[in-house]
Write a protein that holds these residues in place. Structure first.
Motif, PDB file in Angstrom:
ATOM      1  N   VAL A  91       0.873  -1.166   0.067  1.00 29.59           N
ATOM      2  CA  VAL A  91       0.010   0.054   0.069  1.00 29.59           C
ATOM      3  C   VAL A  91       0.722   1.197   0.018  1.00 29.59           C
ATOM      4  CG1 VAL A  91      -1.927   1.099   1.201  1.00 29.59           C
ATOM      5  CG2 VAL A  91      -1.753  -1.393   1.389  1.00 29.59           C
ATOM      6  N   ASP A  92       2.039   0.971   0.654  1.00 30.02           N
ATOM      7  CA  ASP A  92       2.928   2.465   0.659  1.00 30.02           C
ATOM      8  C   ASP A  92       3.461   2.834  -0.682  1.00 30.02           C
ATOM      9  OD1 ASP A  92       6.025   1.060   1.055  1.00 30.02           O
ATOM     10  OD2 ASP A  92       4.339  -0.214   1.651  1.00 30.02           O
ATOM     11  N   ARG A  93       3.250   1.957  -1.570  1.00 25.86           N
ATOM     12  CA  ARG A  93       4.064   2.433  -2.866  1.00 25.86           C
ATOM     13  C   ARG A  93       2.902   2.604  -3.858  1.00 25.86           C
ATOM     14  NH1 ARG A  93       7.904  -3.121  -4.084  1.00 25.86           N
ATOM     15  NH2 ARG A  93       9.514  -2.150  -2.520  1.00 25.86           N
ATOM     16  N   LEU A  94       1.875   2.617  -3.577  1.00 26.05           N
ATOM     17  CA  LEU A  94       0.558   3.087  -4.564  1.00 26.05           C
ATOM     18  C   LEU A  94       0.423   4.345  -4.620  1.00 26.05           C
ATOM     19  CD1 LEU A  94      -2.109   0.757  -3.175  1.00 26.05           C
ATOM     20  CD2 LEU A  94      -0.855   0.267  -5.072  1.00 26.05           C
ATOM     21  N   GLY A  95       0.275   4.919  -6.005  1.00 25.28           N
ATOM     22  CA  GLY A  95      -0.051   6.148  -6.193  1.00 25.28           C
ATOM     23  C   GLY A  95      -1.603   6.388  -5.887  1.00 25.28           C
ATOM     24  N   GLU A  96      -1.918   7.776  -6.248  1.00 27.85           N
ATOM     25  CA  GLU A  96      -3.369   8.107  -5.757  1.00 27.85           C
ATOM     26  C   GLU A  96      -4.337   7.096  -6.773  1.00 27.85           C
ATOM     27  OE1 GLU A  96      -6.218  12.001  -6.462  1.00 27.85           O
ATOM     28  OE2 GLU A  96      -3.884  12.271  -6.298  1.00 27.85           O
ATOM     29  N   ALA A  97      -4.339   6.959  -7.774  1.00 29.63           N
ATOM     30  CA  ALA A  97      -5.392   6.105  -8.734  1.00 29.63           C
ATOM     31  C   ALA A  97      -5.097   4.721  -8.237  1.00 29.63           C
ATOM     32  CB  ALA A  97      -4.912   6.108 -10.004  1.00 29.63           C
ATOM     33  N   GLY A  98      -3.914   4.133  -7.898  1.00 27.59           N
ATOM     34  CA  GLY A  98      -3.929   2.818  -7.361  1.00 27.59           C
ATOM     35  C   GLY A  98      -4.380   2.436  -5.913  1.00 27.59           C
ATOM     36  N   ALA A  99      -4.227   3.713  -5.250  1.00 24.79           N
ATOM     37  CA  ALA A  99      -4.747   3.572  -3.980  1.00 24.79           C
ATOM     38  C   ALA A  99      -6.206   3.552  -3.911  1.00 24.79           C
ATOM     39  CB  ALA A  99      -4.229   4.773  -2.896  1.00 24.79           C
ATOM     40  N   ALA A 100      -6.787   4.302  -4.858  1.00 25.61           N
ATOM     41  CA  ALA A 100      -8.199   4.592  -4.991  1.00 25.61           C
ATOM     42  C   ALA A 100      -8.893   3.152  -5.230  1.00 25.61           C
ATOM     43  CB  ALA A 100      -8.940   5.346  -5.979  1.00 25.61           C
ATOM     44  N   ARG A 101      -8.164   2.370  -6.443  1.00 23.25           N
ATOM     45  CA  ARG A 101      -8.331   1.249  -6.564  1.00 23.25           C
ATOM     46  C   ARG A 101      -8.225   0.004  -5.450  1.00 23.25           C
ATOM     47  NH1 ARG A 101      -5.786   2.619 -11.385  1.00 23.25           N
ATOM     48  NH2 ARG A 101      -3.962   1.491 -10.888  1.00 23.25           N
ATOM     49  N   TYR A 102      -7.196   0.232  -4.800  1.00 23.71           N
ATOM     50  CA  TYR A 102      -7.183  -0.592  -3.760  1.00 23.71           C
ATOM     51  C   TYR A 102      -8.427  -0.692  -2.800  1.00 23.71           C
ATOM     52  CZ  TYR A 102      -5.363  -1.177   0.957  1.00 23.71           C
ATOM     53  OH  TYR A 102      -5.311  -1.412   2.582  1.00 23.71           O
ATOM     54  N   ARG A 103      -8.733   0.707  -2.492  1.00 26.99           N
ATOM     55  CA  ARG A 103      -9.473   0.795  -1.281  1.00 26.99           C
ATOM     56  C   ARG A 103     -11.020   0.254  -1.877  1.00 26.99           C
ATOM     57  NH1 ARG A 103      -6.613   5.569  -0.364  1.00 26.99           N
ATOM     58  NH2 ARG A 103      -8.167   6.722  -2.040  1.00 26.99           N
ATOM     59  N   ARG A 104     -11.219   0.293  -3.289  1.00 25.57           N
ATOM     60  CA  ARG A 104     -12.398  -0.119  -3.558  1.00 25.57           C
ATOM     61  C   ARG A 104     -12.872  -1.532  -3.487  1.00 25.57           C
ATOM     62  NH1 ARG A 104     -12.152   4.254  -7.791  1.00 25.57           N
ATOM     63  NH2 ARG A 104     -11.170   2.794  -9.314  1.00 25.57           N
ATOM     64  N   SER A 105     -11.669  -2.187  -3.948  1.00 24.30           N
ATOM     65  CA  SER A 105     -11.511  -3.698  -3.675  1.00 24.30           C
ATOM     66  C   SER A 105     -11.294  -4.536  -2.386  1.00 24.30           C
ATOM     67  CB  SER A 105     -10.345  -4.029  -4.952  1.00 24.30           C
ATOM     68  OG  SER A 105      -9.145  -3.896  -4.771  1.00 24.30           O
ATOM     69  N   THR A 106     -10.390  -3.759  -1.537  1.00 25.91           N
ATOM     70  CA  THR A 106      -9.773  -4.487  -0.476  1.00 25.91           C
ATOM     71  C   THR A 106     -10.353  -3.830   0.822  1.00 25.91           C
ATOM     72  OG1 THR A 106      -7.998  -4.786  -1.807  1.00 25.91           O
ATOM     73  CG2 THR A 106      -7.774  -5.098   0.632  1.00 25.91           C
ATOM     74  N   VAL A 107     -10.662  -2.762   0.842  1.00 22.48           N
ATOM     75  CA  VAL A 107     -10.889  -1.949   2.216  1.00 22.48           C
ATOM     76  C   VAL A 107     -12.580  -1.336   2.288  1.00 22.48           C
ATOM     77  CG1 VAL A 107     -10.278  -0.249   3.808  1.00 22.48           C
ATOM     78  CG2 VAL A 107      -8.393  -1.511   2.434  1.00 22.48           C
ATOM     79  N   GLY A 108     -13.196  -1.785   3.357  1.00 16.60           N
ATOM     80  CA  GLY A 108     -14.512  -0.913   3.554  1.00 16.60           C
ATOM     81  C   GLY A 108     -14.389  -0.027   4.666  1.00 16.60           C
ATOM     82  N   MET A 109     -14.585   1.404   4.790  1.00 19.49           N
ATOM     83  CA  MET A 109     -14.496   2.138   5.694  1.00 19.49           C
ATOM     84  C   MET A 109     -15.543   2.737   6.559  1.00 19.49           C
ATOM     85  SD  MET A 109     -10.725   4.220   4.552  1.00 19.49           S
ATOM     86  CE  MET A 109     -10.674   4.590   6.500  1.00 19.49           C
ATOM     87  N   VAL A 110     -15.576   2.699   7.776  1.00 16.16           N
ATOM     88  CA  VAL A 110     -16.688   3.438   8.493  1.00 16.16           C
ATOM     89  C   VAL A 110     -16.058   4.466   9.324  1.00 16.16           C
ATOM     90  CG1 VAL A 110     -18.417   2.906  10.080  1.00 16.16           C
ATOM     91  CG2 VAL A 110     -17.699   1.219   8.685  1.00 16.16           C
ATOM     92  N   PHE A 111     -16.594   5.644   9.274  1.00 16.15           N
ATOM     93  CA  PHE A 111     -16.165   6.837   9.777  1.00 16.15           C
ATOM     94  C   PHE A 111     -16.903   7.496  11.225  1.00 16.15           C
ATOM     95  CE2 PHE A 111     -14.884   6.971   5.597  1.00 16.15           C
ATOM     96  CZ  PHE A 111     -13.507   7.204   5.594  1.00 16.15           C
ATOM     97  N   GLN A 112     -16.518   8.177  12.128  1.00 18.24           N
ATOM     98  CA  GLN A 112     -17.316   8.614  13.043  1.00 18.24           C
ATOM     99  C   GLN A 112     -18.649   9.274  12.774  1.00 18.24           C
ATOM    100  OE1 GLN A 112     -14.740  10.932  15.783  1.00 18.24           O
ATOM    101  NE2 GLN A 112     -16.555  11.665  16.720  1.00 18.24           N
ATOM    102  N   PHE A 113     -18.483   9.968  11.739  1.00 13.91           N
ATOM    103  CA  PHE A 113     -19.563  11.153  11.398  1.00 13.91           C
ATOM    104  C   PHE A 113     -20.342  10.769  10.209  1.00 13.91           C
ATOM    105  CE2 PHE A 113     -16.863  13.799  13.980  1.00 13.91           C
ATOM    106  CZ  PHE A 113     -17.894  14.029  14.888  1.00 13.91           C
ATOM    107  N   PHE A 114     -20.230   9.163   9.833  1.00  7.89           N
ATOM    108  CA  PHE A 114     -21.146   8.583   8.712  1.00  7.89           C
ATOM    109  C   PHE A 114     -20.611   8.801   7.358  1.00  7.89           C
ATOM    110  CE2 PHE A 114     -24.037  10.078  12.017  1.00  7.89           C
ATOM    111  CZ  PHE A 114     -23.723   9.237  12.930  1.00  7.89           C
TER     112      PHE A 114
END
Length: 236
Positions: free
Chosen positions: A70-93
């Motif tokens: 993950v530390d090597r990903l550019g902006e586009a790669g990080a966005a793809r990574y989050r879509r495929s690998t990570v679900g995020m829940v935040f304090q303020f929804f």
């Protein structure tokens, strides 16, 4: 040996020349674990979570999730990574008030390229499981805080990510709604979902995890796999 789902090695991060927000952190999490990251305000909890999520990069060290550096990903790669690998829940929804509950939940699936019909069926399935089916056509502003956070959890799960990250998911809720969300995270983990929760609340850590990682001044000072009662003590 089981390959970790999350592997953080010697990660450090500082901002604007100040003291380290995160200092030489090493953490591994295997698939199916539920981990609470606890510590006082400013201890580096959210910084660590942001590195895992690909929302930030370490100044030193490495971050790998599900085999991706993950530390090597550019902006586009990080966005793809989050879509495929990570679900995020935040304090303020972070729900979109001009979209219905169902449309909020389907949005990440549509962004990931899923057709409208399958995305809506997946959203309906999640809303049913989370007790929100009758609110599918409702706008978020008409829901309680606890209901909105459940919608946020459904949205985070719509793409079936292997990893669910929650940053203070009960911080904007009253104690009863907060416990409901904690129990939901515990139930998801019992079904096999890997969950990492940042929280300042020992009761929440106790309710939904059996492993507590404690940070102080950017450093991991304790990493306890414990029973529920011991987990509460370690988080204090």
């Amino acid at each position: 040996m089981t390959t970790p789902l999350i592997e953080v090695r010697g990660a450090s991060r500082r901002y604007d020349g100040g003291p380290p927000a995160l200092d030489d952190a090493t953490l591994t999490v295997t698939a199916g674990e539920a981990v609470a990251i606890v510590g006082p305000s400013g201890s580096g909890k959210s910084t660590l979570l942001n590195l895992i999520a690909g929302l930030d990069r370490p100044d030193a060290g490495t971050v790998a999730v599900s085999g991706t550096r993950v530390d090597r990903l550019g902006e586009a790669g990080a966005a793809r990574y989050r879509r495929s690998t990570v679900g995020m829940v935040f304090q303020f929804f972070n729900l979109l008030d001009d979209l219905t509950v169902a449309d909020n939940v389907t949005l990440p699936a549509r962004l990931a390229g899923m057709a409208r019909g399958p995305a809506r069926r997946r959203a309906d399935e999640l809303l049913e499981v989370l007790g929100l089916a009758r609110h599918a056509g409702t706008y978020p502003g008409r829901l309680s805080g606890g209901q909105r956070q459940r919608v946020a959890v459904a949205r985070a799960l719509v793409n079936r990510p292997p990893l669910l990250l929650a940053d203070e998911p009960t911080g904007a809720l009253d104690s009863a709604a907060g416990q409901d969300v904690a129990e939901l995270l515990r139930d998801l983990n019992a079904e096999g979902q890997t969950v990492v929760v940042v929280t300042h609340d020992p009761a929440i850590a106790r309710s939904c995890t059996r492993r507590t990682v404690r940070l102080v001044d950017g450093r991991i000072v304790a990493d306890d796999r414990a029973t529920a009662g011991a987990a509460e003590e370690s988080a204090r």
